[in-house]
Scaffold this motif. Structure first.
Motif, PDB file in Angstrom:
ATOM      1  N   ILE A  37     -38.719  46.277 -30.142  1.00 37.29           N
ATOM      2  CA  ILE A  37     -38.898  46.095 -31.585  1.00 37.29           C
ATOM      3  C   ILE A  37     -38.540  44.660 -31.969  1.00 37.29           C
ATOM      4  CG2 ILE A  37     -38.473  48.521 -32.120  1.00 37.29           C
ATOM      5  CD1 ILE A  37     -35.635  47.700 -33.015  1.00 37.29           C
ATOM      6  N   GLU A  38     -39.024  44.239 -33.120  1.00 43.21           N
ATOM      7  CA  GLU A  38     -38.743  42.887 -33.599  1.00 43.21           C
ATOM      8  C   GLU A  38     -37.238  42.713 -33.799  1.00 43.21           C
ATOM      9  OE1 GLU A  38     -39.865  39.912 -37.303  1.00 43.21           O
ATOM     10  OE2 GLU A  38     -41.028  41.739 -37.001  1.00 43.21           O
ATOM     11  N   LYS A  57     -29.283  46.116 -32.285  1.00 38.98           N
ATOM     12  CA  LYS A  57     -30.535  46.504 -32.925  1.00 38.98           C
ATOM     13  C   LYS A  57     -31.482  47.069 -31.867  1.00 38.98           C
ATOM     14  CE  LYS A  57     -34.031  45.242 -36.199  1.00 38.98           C
ATOM     15  NZ  LYS A  57     -34.630  44.232 -37.024  1.00 38.98           N
ATOM     16  N   LEU A  58     -31.617  48.401 -31.872  1.00 42.21           N
ATOM     17  CA  LEU A  58     -32.455  49.135 -30.939  1.00 42.21           C
ATOM     18  C   LEU A  58     -33.142  50.258 -31.702  1.00 42.21           C
ATOM     19  CD1 LEU A  58     -29.604  49.647 -28.341  1.00 42.21           C
ATOM     20  CD2 LEU A  58     -31.393  47.928 -28.175  1.00 42.21           C
ATOM     21  N   GLU A 117     -33.165  53.548 -36.047  1.00 38.24           N
ATOM     22  CA  GLU A 117     -32.979  52.139 -35.684  1.00 38.24           C
ATOM     23  C   GLU A 117     -31.524  51.787 -35.929  1.00 38.24           C
ATOM     24  OE1 GLU A 117     -34.393  47.836 -37.298  1.00 38.24           O
ATOM     25  OE2 GLU A 117     -36.009  49.273 -36.871  1.00 38.24           O
ATOM     26  N   THR A 118     -30.854  51.326 -34.885  1.00 41.70           N
ATOM     27  CA  THR A 118     -29.444  50.986 -35.028  1.00 41.70           C
ATOM     28  C   THR A 118     -29.293  49.705 -35.842  1.00 41.70           C
ATOM     29  OG1 THR A 118     -29.359  49.640 -33.028  1.00 41.70           O
ATOM     30  CG2 THR A 118     -28.894  51.994 -32.777  1.00 41.70           C
ATOM     31  N   ASN A 119     -28.178  49.610 -36.499  1.00 42.90           N
ATOM     32  CA  ASN A 119     -27.776  48.377 -37.185  1.00 42.90           C
ATOM     33  C   ASN A 119     -26.259  48.280 -37.099  1.00 42.90           C
ATOM     34  OD1 ASN A 119     -27.099  50.415 -38.923  1.00 42.90           O
ATOM     35  ND2 ASN A 119     -27.891  49.441 -40.748  1.00 42.90           N
ATOM     36  N   GLN A 120     -25.748  48.633 -35.933  1.00 43.24           N
ATOM     37  CA  GLN A 120     -24.316  48.699 -35.696  1.00 43.24           C
ATOM     38  C   GLN A 120     -23.752  47.306 -35.421  1.00 43.24           C
ATOM     39  OE1 GLN A 120     -22.570  51.712 -35.701  1.00 43.24           O
ATOM     40  NE2 GLN A 120     -20.805  50.355 -35.693  1.00 43.24           N
TER      41      GLN A 120
END
Length: 167
Positions: A37-38, A57-58, A117-120
């Motif tokens: 992903i971008e 970000k995954l 979508e992670t944003n950790q």
């Protein structure tokens, strides 16, 4: 008559259990980890700096429902391999660990999601009571598990440096 009554009760119980059984097919598909992903981070051969925070970000997907994910970061100073897709990225010389960094943490995924979508934000300390962590080659493992218990792993080779000694 008592025999017929017992037979009817047993038949009723059996029919009730069979009728209440789960007719759905069980989940047999593993979840997917997408690092294409971008702005995905990290990806293979990326650098993470000690003493800084980065955004994990995954993208995770599953056919039914996602459950949780975890990350594991450990040194690869001896250039060992795993049975995942970890590949080497211009590895440094083999070395003995003095104060290697290690990190293992699990994260939950909100219920009911098939795409997440992670944003950790993850903060990597510069060191511990023994001093600064060792610079060099590390492995970054990602594991996602769905609600049915199926899991998928992805292993990445990364570099970890202190900014002042970045190579």
């Amino acid at each position: 008559m008592k025999y017929l009554r017992k037979l009817l009760i047993v038949t009723f119980v059996i029919l009730t259990v069979v009728a209440c059984g789960d007719d759905e097919d069980p989940d047999k598909e593993k979840p997917i980890i997408d690092i294409s992903i971008e702005d995905a981070f990290p990806t293979n051969c990326d650098t993470i700096y000690f003493g800084e925070t980065f955004e994990l970000k995954l993208l995770f997907t599953d056919n039914e429902e996602l459950g949780s994910f975890s990350i594991d970061i450990h040194n690869n100073f001896d250039h060992h391999s795993h049975s995942t897709e970890v590949t080497e990225c211009n590895p440094g010389a083999n070395k003995e660990p003095i104060n290697p960094f290690a990190f293992i943490e699990s994260f939950s995924i909100p219920d009911g999601l098939t795409i997440y979508e992670t944003n950790q934000l993850i903060t990597i300390p510069a060191g511990n009571n023994d001093g600064l962590y060792d610079d060099g080659d590390y492995h970054f493992f990602i594991r996602v598990t769905d609600k049915a218990g199926w899991s998928t792993y992805k292993g990445l080779s990364i570099k970890m440096f202190h900014k002042q000694t970045a190579q």
